[in-house]
Design an enzyme around this catalytic site. Structure first.
Site, mmCIF file in Angstrom:
data_model
loop_
_atom_site.group_PDB
_atom_site.id
_atom_site.type_symbol
_atom_site.label_atom_id
_atom_site.label_comp_id
_atom_site.label_asym_id
_atom_site.label_seq_id
_atom_site.Cartn_x
_atom_site.Cartn_y
_atom_site.Cartn_z
ATOM 1 N N ASP A 1 0.802 -1.042 -0.015
ATOM 2 C CA ASP A 1 0.153 -0.097 -0.107
ATOM 3 C C ASP A 1 1.122 1.451 0.041
ATOM 4 O OD1 ASP A 1 0.776 -0.885 2.601
ATOM 5 O OD2 ASP A 1 -0.824 0.555 3.452
ATOM 6 N N GLU B 1 -0.451 -2.021 5.274
ATOM 7 C CA GLU B 1 0.498 -1.823 6.438
ATOM 8 C C GLU B 1 0.166 -0.581 7.164
ATOM 9 O OE1 GLU B 1 3.401 -0.714 8.766
ATOM 10 O OE2 GLU B 1 3.572 0.182 6.647
#
Length: 442
Positions: A122, A180
Site C-alpha cells: 500500500d 500496512e
C-alpha cells in the site's frame, strides 16, 4: 557514526549473483510501474492485478483476494530435503487457500519445511513532489515509504525461485500484504489462514530504509520496531468570559496540565533501561482572545519495545487525566487504541539473516546491529505467530538526492537496493532449508 558509513557510489554488487543482477532492469521497471499507480490500504486492486499477472505469467500458483486485496504465492523446491520437520495440520479458514493447493506443494502434513516472505503493497495519502518520469499518476496518493520497492523485490524473488527450484528443498510462501500503513492488513491475512496449509515454520521480511545508506543492512535480534498505540482525549470544562475566569472551568488550563503530566509517565514509571515514548501530537481549544474554551481536544501516540508494557500506558494515561480533571471540576472523554505490538525478531532467524548479509554486502559497515526505531509495523503480528526476522535494507544515496525521509513528499530511494534485496531473500531461502540457521543459533 554517519561519517563512517560507506560511500554508496562504492557499493560492490559482485556478490549479487549474475542471474539476479540481470534482473535489475526488470526490478526497476516493475517498481516504477507500481510507483505510478499507488493505492491506499485495502484499495490495492491495480497493484494486486499487476502482481497476479506476473505470477500467472511465470506459472506460479497463487491465491488472490485474501483480506480483500492480499495475495499468497507458493513455490516448492525440487531439491531432496536433508531432514524433516513436523508441521501441524490445521486447515486454512480461507476458502481459496483450502480449495487450491499449488501443484507440487506439500499438504499440511508434509515433512518439508515452509518459509514465508512478506511484502507490503500500500501507499500513503501524500501528494508527490518528485519531478521524475515515474511520478505518481494518482492525485494525493504516493508510494512515500518504499512499498513499491518491497513488492518489486518480492516479485523478483518469486521469479528467481521459480526458475531455480532445484536449488532448495522446501516450500516458500510469498505474502503480498495490503494496508500496512493502516488500518493494518497483517492480522486479517493471518486470520484468513496465510500461515497455514502448509504451516509456516518461519517468516522474513525487509523494509527499504532511507535512514541507512545503500550498502548497509540493519538487522538485530529482539525488538526492532516499537508498539503503536493511539489516544484521543476531550477535556470537558465550562466556557465563559476571559475576564471572569472564576465562573468557568478552563479546559485549556486543564489540558495544559495534562500534557505536562503525561511526560512524567515515562520519566517516572518506566525503567530508564527500557525505551518508551508518550507524545501529544495535537492540541486544539478556543476560538477567540477573550473567551475561555468550553472544551479542549488532544491526540497522541505511545511507543515502546517491551511487550510487558501492553495495557500499562492506557491505564496510566487515563489515571493521570482523571486525577487532573477531578482536581479542576472538569470531565473528560477518553479513547485508546492498541494498533500494533512491537516487532520482535527471533534470535535464530535474525542470525540467519545476518550471516546472509555478511555474504552479500562487503562494505566498511555492512551490518548495523543496533538499528532500532520507535516507528511501528504490523509485521509484528506475523512474528507473534511464527519465529522470524524483519530487517532494514539501506537505500539512501545523498549524492543522487535520494535521502529524503520516509513519508516525505519527495521520498525516493536508490534502486540499486532492489537486486540486493532479492539476493538476500534468495540466500535466506537456500540457507534456511539447509538447516544452517539451526547451527548459527546453537
Amino acid at each position: 557514526m554517519v561519517s563512517t558509513f560507506p560511500n554508496p557510489a562504492s557499493v560492490d554488487l559482485s556478490r549479487v549473483r549474475l542471474a539476479i543482477r540481470s534482473l535489475q532492469p526488470q526490478l526497476v521497471e516493475w517498481r516504477r510501474q507500481l510507483h505510478q499507480k499507488p493505492e491506499l490500504g485495502f484499495q490495492e486492486k491495480l497493484t494486486a492485478e499487476f502482481v497476479s499477472s506476473k505470477l500467472q505469467e511465470w506459472g506460479i500458483e497463487h491465491q488472490t483476494d485474501i483480506a480483500q486485496t492480499g495475495i499468497v504465492a507458493t513455490i516448492t523446491g525440487e531439491k531432496p530435503p536433508t531432514s524433516h520437520s513436523a508441521l501441524s495440520t490445521q486447515p486454512s479458514p480461507h476458502p481459496s487457500l483450502r480449495e487450491a493447493t499449488p501443484t507440487g506443494t506439500p499438504r499440511a502434513n508434509s515433512p518439508q519445511k515452509v518459509l514465508a516472505i512478506r511484502a507490503d503493497m500500500d501507499a500513503l495519502p501524500i501528494q508527490e513532489l518528485n519531478e521524475v518520469p515515474y511520478c505518481s499518476q494518482h492525485d494525493g496518493v504516493m508510494h512515500a515509504c518504499g512499498h513499491d520497492g518491497h513488492t518489486a523485490i518480492a516479485l523478483g524473488t518469486a521469479y528467481y525461485l521459480q526458475q531455480h527450484r532445484q536449488d532448495f528443498s522446501g516450500t516458500v510462501k510469498i505474502i503480498f500484504q495490503p494496508a500496512e500503513e493502516g488500518p493494518g492488513g497483517a492480522k486479517p491475512m493471518i486470520e484468513a489462514g496465510v500461515l497455514k496449509n502448509p504451516n509456516v515454520d518461519a517468516i522474513i521480511g525487509l523494509h527499504l530504509w532511507n535512514n541507512l545508506p545503500l550498502g548497509t543492512v540493519g538487522v538485530r535480534s529482539g525488538a526492532l520496531m516499537a508498539a503503536v498505540e493511539l489516544f484521543d482525549c476531550t477535556i470537558l470544562g465550562k466556557g465563559g468570559h476571559g475576564a471572569i475566569p472564576h465562573q468557568t472551568v478552563d479546559s485549556v488550563v486543564v489540558a495544559a496540565q495534562v500534557v505536562t503530566a503525561l511526560q512524567t509517565i515515562v520519566a517516572r514509571n518506566v525503567n530508564p533501561i527500557d525505551s518508551a515514548v508518550v507524545t501529544v501530537g495535537s492540541l486544539h481549544a478556543g476560538t477567540a482572545h477573550n473567551v475561555i474554551a468550553d472544551t479542549a481536544t488532544m491526540k497522541g501516540t505511545v511507543r515502546y519495545f517491551n511487550p510487558a508494557f501492553q495495557g500499562f500506558f492506557k491505564q496510566r494515561i487515563e489515571q493521570t487525566i482523571a486525577g487532573i480533571c477531578q482536581s479542576h471540576g472538569a470531565k473528560y472523554d477518553f479513547k485508546y487504541w492498541e494498533l500494533y505490538p512491537p516487532v520482535i525478531n527471533d534470535v535464530a532467524i535474525a542470525q540467519l539473516v545476518r550471516s546472509v548479509v555478511e555474504e552479500v554486502i562487503e562494505t566498511p559497515i555492512g551490518i548495523v546491529p543496533e538499528c532500532q526505531t520507535m516507528g511501528g509495523e504490523d509485521m509484528s503480528f506475523f512474528l507473534q505467530e511464527v519465529p522470524g526476522c524483519y530487517f532494514f535494507l539501506g537505500s539512501a544515496n545523498p549524492e543522487k538526492d535520494l535521502a529524503y525521509p520516509h513519508h516525505h513528499p519527495r521520498f525516493d530511494f536508490d534502486e540499486t537496493a532492489l537486486a540486493m534485496g532479492v539476493e538476500i531473500f534468495v540466500r535466506c531461502v537456500e540457507k534456511f532449508f539447509n538447516h544452517d540457521y539451526q547451527k548459527l543459533s546453537s
